[in-house]
Design a protein around this motif. Structure first.
Motif, PDB file in Angstrom:
ATOM      1  N   GLN A  98       0.842  -1.186   0.000  1.00  0.00           N
ATOM      2  CA  GLN A  98       0.000   0.000   0.000  1.00  0.00           C
ATOM      3  C   GLN A  98       0.883   1.245   0.000  1.00  0.00           C
TER       4      GLN A  98
ATOM      5  N   GLN B 170      -2.505   0.281  -4.400  1.00  0.00           N
ATOM      6  CA  GLN B 170      -1.831  -1.001  -4.345  1.00  0.00           C
ATOM      7  C   GLN B 170      -0.801  -1.036  -5.465  1.00  0.00           C
TER       8      GLN B 170
ATOM      9  N   PRO C 115      -5.199   5.483  -0.855  1.00  0.00           N
ATOM     10  CA  PRO C 115      -4.368   4.273  -0.940  1.00  0.00           C
ATOM     11  C   PRO C 115      -4.286   3.680  -2.345  1.00  0.00           C
TER      12      PRO C 115
END
Length: 259
Positions: free
Chosen positions: A13, A21, A19
């Motif tokens: 993260q 990925q 956030p």
């Protein structure tokens, strides 16, 4: 048309405010040397089912990361130095457990090495970049990647171990970019590589799972490094069903024929 093996590459993260990925592309560029296709596995254990994911994959690559494994996971009361990534911790340990359950090979790199170590009961230490050590294992923070990965040292490979078979040599030179490493190995892991100052640099489970981890970064400029190419080729054979020894002997034989 035959299918290539499919490898799940764990994400980290980034950007806590919104956030993301993410996986550094240098790990993904190792795919041709593995002979596999790579897909990203989000580190979102609350909504991702590791068992279901593993049932679709042939193996897992646990990458390095800017974050560290949370100290409470290896029974340390020291709060440690972040950044931390609890989603990555949760997903990594579930993927390791499911890989054991479903007999899927795993290759761990840097943070992945530390995750595998902790999953098998080892504890970690945070002091490997401190000045004055016999071998400093990380450059000063802030250098560009070229400078960071320019730090190198020798690792000695365990006699008749997997890595010695793969590399066809008792020692190799590797890059070094880690602040943390193993403090106490425990009794569930075998040492595959050690630096001159005694830091463990390669591990595998003594119980025989097809899991191996290295503390260095073989994905860094893999095309230019024969040792890294051989390691990824070895992992590729595991994905196709080979045992650790079978894959190592095959890579060694291919290297002898090519040389």
């Amino acid at each position: 048309m035959s299918k290539r093996p499919l490898v799940g590459v764990i994400c980290c993260q980034r950007n806590p405010e919104d956030p993301i990925q993410a996986v550094a592309e240098r790990y993904l560029k190792a795919a041709p040397f593995v002979g596999a296709d790579f897909v990203l596995v989000p580190s979102m254990p609350d909504i991702m089912d590791a068992g279901s994911i593993l049932s679709r994959l042939d193996g897992i690559l646990l990458t390095g990361s800017p974050s560290n494994v949370a100290p409470n996971l290896y029974r340390s009361t020291d709060p440690g130095d972040g950044p931390f990534d609890p989603g990555r911790d949760g997903m990594a340990f579930r993927l390791i457990a499911e890989s054991v359950e479903q007999d899927r090979p795993v290759l761990g790199i840097c943070r992945g090495f530390q995750e595998i170590a902790v999953a098998y009961g080892a504890t970690l230490r945070p002091d490997l970049a401190e000045a004055g050590r016999e071998q400093v294992h990380h450059t000063e923070p802030g250098l560009p990647l070229d400078g960071m990965f320019a730090l190198e040292h020798r690792v000695d490979l365990a006699f008749k171990g997997v890595l010695e078979r793969v590399m066809g040599a008792p020692s190799i030179t590797v890059n070094s970019a880690h602040f943390q490493g193993i403090r106490d190995l425990g009794d569930k892991l075998a040492v595959e590589a050690t630096s001159a100052d005694g830091v463990v640099e390669g591990i595998r489970p003594v119980s025989g799972e097809r899991i191996l981890a290295v503390q260095w970064h073989p994905e860094w400029r893999v095309a230019d490094n024969p040792d890294s190419r051989e390691l990824f080729a070895w992992f590729g054979l595991l994905l196709r069903g080979a045992t650790m020894k079978e894959a190592a002997d095959r890579v060694a034989e291919d290297a002898r024929q090519a040389g």
